[in-house]
Enzyme design. Structure first.
Site, PDB file in Angstrom:
ATOM      1  N   LYS A 299       1.901   2.148   7.185  1.00 28.63           N
ATOM      2  CA  LYS A 299       3.116   1.352   6.922  1.00 28.63           C
ATOM      3  C   LYS A 299       4.234   1.729   7.899  1.00 28.63           C
ATOM      4  CE  LYS A 299       1.574   0.941   2.205  1.00 28.63           C
ATOM      5  NZ  LYS A 299       1.871   0.552   0.843  1.00 28.63           N
TER       6      LYS A 299
ATOM      7  N   HIS B   7      -1.254  -8.282   3.757  1.00 28.22           N
ATOM      8  CA  HIS B   7      -0.852  -7.205   2.843  1.00 28.22           C
ATOM      9  C   HIS B   7       0.231  -7.732   1.904  1.00 28.22           C
ATOM     10  CE1 HIS B   7       0.800  -3.498   1.285  1.00 28.22           C
ATOM     11  NE2 HIS B   7      -0.345  -2.930   1.627  1.00 28.22           N
TER      12      HIS B   7
ATOM     13  N   GLU C  16      -6.566  -5.126  -3.449  1.00 28.56           N
ATOM     14  CA  GLU C  16      -5.424  -4.259  -3.731  1.00 28.56           C
ATOM     15  C   GLU C  16      -4.573  -4.865  -4.845  1.00 28.56           C
ATOM     16  OE1 GLU C  16      -4.406  -1.489  -0.252  1.00 28.56           O
ATOM     17  OE2 GLU C  16      -3.238  -3.298   0.010  1.00 28.56           O
TER      18      GLU C  16
HETATM   19  P1  PGA Z   1      -0.804   3.171  -1.529  1.00 27.32           P
HETATM   20  O1  PGA Z   1      -0.783   1.856  -0.613  1.00 27.32           O
HETATM   21  O2  PGA Z   1      -2.101   3.886  -1.237  1.00 27.32           O
HETATM   22  O3  PGA Z   1       0.403   3.955  -1.101  1.00 27.32           O
HETATM   23  O4  PGA Z   1      -0.735   2.715  -2.931  1.00 27.32           O
HETATM   24  C1  PGA Z   1      -1.951   1.119  -0.378  1.00 27.32           C
HETATM   25  C2  PGA Z   1      -1.624  -0.059   0.503  1.00 27.32           C
HETATM   26  O5  PGA Z   1      -0.504  -0.584   0.420  1.00 27.32           O
HETATM   27  O6  PGA Z   1      -2.462  -0.490   1.308  1.00 27.32           O
END
Ligand code: PGA
Length: 242
Positions: free
Chosen positions: A12, A89, A161
């Protein structure tokens, strides 16, 4: 022998240059064995990761090279030797108001340049509570994969996700994850014959829960956000695949 899952890190907009240098140096002296690891830092750090793992971008422009200030094209990523790119995403769907139509265009742009799209789909909390998970995911897949041919579908990685699990420390149960992953696999089989798409789970995967998640056979790998930015957490997750 245990089947190793694919580990993809979505870093990110975390980490300044010093953090990246220290992370990369830790990765350099670490033996990840034969575990497939792909890390996706922000555009500006892509080059730093080249020697330590496979590298992916977090986004791609809708357009080919041209007058699009601030954008990065599939052609530019390809010229840097980038082979993977996250698309759709939930943070981009939410904050940048990215639509399924745009995600579909981006997937096609990436495939044209032989870059593997890592497509993210998933439901919000209230959608799960109202038993809408499969309906939402089917709708996303239908639109995001519109006109993607049988030849290309196996080149795409899909990450399930649940939006409510991202960055919250919450996860669905193993059987809920298995159910949704199996739903996606079966849905793809109804559209494409003999399809074999790589399916990931993402959302709060960490060193704390990976041993439990590892027992879900239908899951081919993980898309990991926060925990992928900490070497100790990431290396624990990778080690758990050995
Ligand atoms: P996280 O994020 O592992 O911090 O929950 C996963 C993602 O957004 O791909």
């Amino acid at each position: 022998m245990k089947m190793s899952k694919i580990i993809i890190g979505n870093q990110k907009m975390y980490m300044d240059k010093e953090d990246v240098l220290s992370f990369v140096s830790d990765m350099k002296s670490y033996d990840k064995g034969s575990v497939p690891v792909i890390l996706c830092p922000t555009f500006v750090y892509l080059d730093y990761y080249k020697d330590v793992c496979k590298v992916g971008a977090q986004n791609v422009a809708l357009n080919d090279n041209g007058s699009y200030t601030g954008e990065v094209s599939a052609s530019q990523l390809s010229s840097l030797g980038i082979n993977y790119c996250i698309v759709g995403h939930s943070e981009r769907r939410n904050f940048q108001k990215e639509t399924d139509e745009e995600i579909n265009i981006k997937i096609k742009k990436l495939l044209e340049r032989n870059i593997v799209p890592i497509l993210c789909v998933g439901e919000k909390k209230e959608e799960r509570d109202n038993n809408l998970t499969e309906i939402i995911i089917k709708k996303e897949l239908e639109q995001d994969l519109k006109d993607i041919t049988r030849d290309n579908i196996d080149k795409i990685i899909i990450a399930y996700e649940p939006i409510w699990a991202i960055g919250t420390g919450l996860t669905p149960t193993n059987s809920e994850i298995d159910e949704t992953i199996t739903f996606i696999k079966n849905y793809l089989k109804t559209i494409y014959r003999d399809v074999n798409v790589t399916l990931l789970y993402g959302g709060s995967v960490s060193e704390k829960n990976v041993d439990e998640l590892n027992s879900i056979n239908s899951v081919d790998g993980y898309l990991i956000g926060g925990a992928s930015t900490k070497f100790a957490s990431l290396s624990y997750i990778i080690d758990s695949q050995k």
